[in-house]
Design a protein around this motif. Structure first.
Motif, PDB file in Angstrom:
ATOM      1  N   LEU A 156       0.834  -1.198   0.000  1.00  0.00           N
ATOM      2  CA  LEU A 156       0.000   0.000   0.000  1.00  0.00           C
ATOM      3  C   LEU A 156       0.867   1.245   0.000  1.00  0.00           C
ATOM      4  CD1 LEU A 156      -2.474  -0.940   2.875  1.00  0.00           C
ATOM      5  CD2 LEU A 156      -2.968  -1.008   0.450  1.00  0.00           C
ATOM      6  N   LYS A 157       0.517   2.211  -0.838  1.00  0.00           N
ATOM      7  CA  LYS A 157       1.117   3.543  -0.778  1.00  0.00           C
ATOM      8  C   LYS A 157       0.057   4.456  -0.193  1.00  0.00           C
ATOM      9  CE  LYS A 157       3.981   3.045  -4.894  1.00  0.00           C
ATOM     10  NZ  LYS A 157       4.267   3.576  -6.240  1.00  0.00           N
ATOM     11  N   THR A 158       0.373   5.135   0.913  1.00  0.00           N
ATOM     12  CA  THR A 158      -0.637   5.926   1.599  1.00  0.00           C
ATOM     13  C   THR A 158      -0.171   7.354   1.849  1.00  0.00           C
ATOM     14  OG1 THR A 158       0.146   5.261   3.786  1.00  0.00           O
ATOM     15  CG2 THR A 158      -1.535   3.893   2.778  1.00  0.00           C
ATOM     16  N   ASP A 159      -1.152   8.202   2.051  1.00  0.00           N
ATOM     17  CA  ASP A 159      -0.955   9.596   2.441  1.00  0.00           C
ATOM     18  C   ASP A 159      -1.847   9.799   3.656  1.00  0.00           C
ATOM     19  OD1 ASP A 159      -0.464  12.273   2.605  1.00  0.00           O
ATOM     20  OD2 ASP A 159      -1.558  12.818   0.791  1.00  0.00           O
ATOM     21  N   ALA A 160      -1.242   9.754   4.846  1.00  0.00           N
ATOM     22  CA  ALA A 160      -2.063   9.728   6.055  1.00  0.00           C
ATOM     23  C   ALA A 160      -1.317  10.349   7.229  1.00  0.00           C
ATOM     24  CB  ALA A 160      -2.425   8.288   6.404  1.00  0.00           C
ATOM     25  N   PRO A 161      -2.071  10.875   8.200  1.00  0.00           N
ATOM     26  CA  PRO A 161      -1.424  11.361   9.425  1.00  0.00           C
ATOM     27  C   PRO A 161      -0.934  10.182  10.270  1.00  0.00           C
ATOM     28  CG  PRO A 161      -3.794  11.566   9.597  1.00  0.00           C
ATOM     29  CD  PRO A 161      -3.508  11.123   8.195  1.00  0.00           C
ATOM     30  N   ALA A 162       0.006  10.443  11.147  1.00  0.00           N
ATOM     31  CA  ALA A 162       0.607   9.389  11.965  1.00  0.00           C
ATOM     32  C   ALA A 162      -0.403   8.624  12.823  1.00  0.00           C
ATOM     33  CB  ALA A 162       1.720   9.973  12.832  1.00  0.00           C
ATOM     34  N   PRO A 163      -1.386   9.281  13.460  1.00  0.00           N
ATOM     35  CA  PRO A 163      -2.348   8.497  14.258  1.00  0.00           C
ATOM     36  C   PRO A 163      -3.164   7.497  13.430  1.00  0.00           C
ATOM     37  CG  PRO A 163      -2.482  10.808  14.853  1.00  0.00           C
ATOM     38  CD  PRO A 163      -1.588  10.713  13.664  1.00  0.00           C
ATOM     39  N   ALA A 164      -3.474   7.838  12.179  1.00  0.00           N
ATOM     40  CA  ALA A 164      -4.211   6.914  11.318  1.00  0.00           C
ATOM     41  C   ALA A 164      -3.356   5.695  10.983  1.00  0.00           C
ATOM     42  CB  ALA A 164      -4.643   7.620  10.036  1.00  0.00           C
ATOM     43  N   VAL A 165      -2.075   5.914  10.737  1.00  0.00           N
ATOM     44  CA  VAL A 165      -1.165   4.808  10.428  1.00  0.00           C
ATOM     45  C   VAL A 165      -0.982   3.924  11.663  1.00  0.00           C
ATOM     46  CG1 VAL A 165       1.209   4.239   9.793  1.00  0.00           C
ATOM     47  CG2 VAL A 165       0.012   6.064   8.599  1.00  0.00           C
ATOM     48  N   GLN A 166      -0.867   4.539  12.819  1.00  0.00           N
ATOM     49  CA  GLN A 166      -0.717   3.762  14.056  1.00  0.00           C
ATOM     50  C   GLN A 166      -1.947   2.903  14.322  1.00  0.00           C
ATOM     51  OE1 GLN A 166       0.155   6.793  16.917  1.00  0.00           O
ATOM     52  NE2 GLN A 166       2.333   6.845  16.411  1.00  0.00           N
ATOM     53  N   GLU A 167      -3.132   3.438  14.062  1.00  0.00           N
ATOM     54  CA  GLU A 167      -4.360   2.669  14.266  1.00  0.00           C
ATOM     55  C   GLU A 167      -4.440   1.501  13.278  1.00  0.00           C
ATOM     56  OE1 GLU A 167      -8.059   1.414  15.706  1.00  0.00           O
ATOM     57  OE2 GLU A 167      -6.467   2.613  16.580  1.00  0.00           O
TER      58      GLU A 167
END
Length: 117
Positions: A63-74
């Protein structure tokens, strides 16, 4: 927002549609938390170098994503709790490549290697 690349391995006894369903599931988790998936690739079943949880093979997804750190941690937290996911790797990158990943390129499209002697 920061850019990330994720690779995860799921169990070999899943079907292809179930493995691709995991990609969709984690994409929705990411989008529910304010991120977006730029591109996703299903690499298929590949043999691993060593056994993980008594499995010799696994379904690989990228997956290539564009996301804030809390979303990635979740998303990572849910991946680690999921019974079908065996391994997760997340890397923060400066920019996403335009071409498909090396796993998806044909062997003759890759850059030339020097010949073995």
């Amino acid at each position: 927002m920061p850019l990330y690349e994720h690779v995860f391995i799921s169990r070999q006894d899943l079907s292809n549609t179930q493995a691709e369903g995991l990609v969709e599931h984690f994409s929705t988790v990411l989008s529910d938390n304010g991120g977006s998936v730029v591109e996703s690739e299903y690499w298929g079943v590949k043999t691993m170098a060593y056994k993980i949880n008594k499995n010799r093979k696994g379904h690989y997804a990228f997956l290539k994503t564009d996301a804030p750190a809390p979303a990635v941690q979740e998303m990572e937290r849910l991946m680690r709790l999921h019974d079908d996911v065996m391994r997760v790797l997340t890397i923060r990158v400066d920019e996403h490549g335009e071409s498909p990943s090396v796993q998806m390129q044909k062997r003759d499209e890759r850059s030339e290697r020097r010949e073995r002697r």
